[in-house]
Design an enzyme around this catalytic site. Sequence first.
Site, PDB file in Angstrom:
ATOM      1  N   GLY A 158       0.838  -1.194   0.000  1.00 46.84           N
ATOM      2  CA  GLY A 158       0.000   0.000   0.000  1.00 46.84           C
ATOM      3  C   GLY A 158       0.870   1.240   0.000  1.00 46.84           C
ATOM      4  N   ASN A 195      -2.664  -4.853   3.551  1.00 42.13           N
ATOM      5  CA  ASN A 195      -3.641  -4.356   2.584  1.00 42.13           C
ATOM      6  C   ASN A 195      -4.046  -5.454   1.611  1.00 42.13           C
ATOM      7  OD1 ASN A 195      -3.348  -1.786   3.701  1.00 42.13           O
ATOM      8  ND2 ASN A 195      -1.617  -1.322   2.365  1.00 42.13           N
ATOM      9  N   ARG A 241     -16.994   1.372  14.155  1.00 44.43           N
ATOM     10  CA  ARG A 241     -17.541   2.677  13.780  1.00 44.43           C
ATOM     11  C   ARG A 241     -17.626   2.775  12.259  1.00 44.43           C
ATOM     12  NH1 ARG A 241     -13.509   5.766  11.558  1.00 44.43           N
ATOM     13  NH2 ARG A 241     -11.351   5.362  12.274  1.00 44.43           N
ATOM     14  N   PHE A 287     -11.360  12.683   8.399  1.00 45.53           N
ATOM     15  CA  PHE A 287     -10.860  13.524   9.484  1.00 45.53           C
ATOM     16  C   PHE A 287     -10.159  14.754   8.914  1.00 45.53           C
ATOM     17  CE2 PHE A 287     -10.974   9.171  11.209  1.00 45.53           C
ATOM     18  CZ  PHE A 287     -11.842   9.390  12.271  1.00 45.53           C
ATOM     19  N   GLU A 290      -7.794  -2.653   4.809  1.00 41.66           N
ATOM     20  CA  GLU A 290      -6.556  -2.513   5.565  1.00 41.66           C
ATOM     21  C   GLU A 290      -6.745  -3.159   6.929  1.00 41.66           C
ATOM     22  OE1 GLU A 290      -4.828   1.786   4.415  1.00 41.66           O
ATOM     23  OE2 GLU A 290      -6.883   1.803   5.185  1.00 41.66           O
TER      24      GLU A 290
END
Length: 310
Positions: free
Chosen positions: A198, A211, A282, A287, A258
């Site tokens: 990755g 990954n 979640r 972000f 991942e």
Amino acid sequence: MMELIRGLHNLRPRHQGCVATIGAFDGVHVGHRAVLGQLLEKGKALNLPTVVIVFEPLPREFFSPLQAPARLMSFREKFAALRELGVDRVLRIQFNDRFRIKSAEDFIHEVFVQGLGIKYLVVGDDLRFGHDREGDYELLRTAGEEQGFEVVNTSTLQIQHERVSSTRIRQALADSDFALVDELYGRPFSISGKVVYGRQLGRTLGVPTANLQLHRLRAPLSGVYAAEVFGASEKAQPAVVNVGTRPTVDDGIKAILEAHLIDFKADLYGKAITVVFRQKIREEKKFDSLQELEQNIKADIETGRAFFGL
């Protein structure tokens, strides 16, 4: 070893005479396994090889790749599941413009009669095929009477008074109802593949990841999960897994997986692993900074530790 026949042009005289079924078989769930169980039983009784006929890409992917339902399985995973059940051959037909316009009658003649010389055909009660989905069970049954092969349909399997289907499993995954997924799927939901290189961002943040290429445009689930990874070592390794498009660092639409294996250090590049999903932690989120991303990843890992009692 199960044989993969790559296209009708690779059919040979030795492939004539078989019992067969046709369908998407996405997920090879308990409903599919009921159909396949009937196929295998009949193959044994008639002493004939069993053949599963599938299309690649799936027709809905051909017509609308971005709107088509997310696959539960890559073709490689589907092949492995069918092999595990004891199917003798898989005939993979490329779905293209030629097949899109083929009439149901021509399909029956080219695939079932001329191509495979089938003696017995098992189909689901919702099968549709041919141009504009004009072919159905009744057309197949009539053709079988004329061409000398038997056609049987299987009743839809129900669990909790609802039909078992790949669509229902996708919804259960979207709802993070893993107990229902296990019941409909017949086993825990998993994704398998080889670990690839990755962008090494996880290693930079102090949380290296394995990954996987999903070999599908979209994944049937999205978010951060507590999971177990098989194949990395002799025993299952607890992990925190992100499935999605990495909105904080990427602008792409293609999903990736991942997996951060908790308290595990080893070079996994090129190794085949299986990720078994246990519980959602979640939703995937974009972000504002890499620092905020790092803080949330570390919080996810602590949640994963708590889930596994570490």
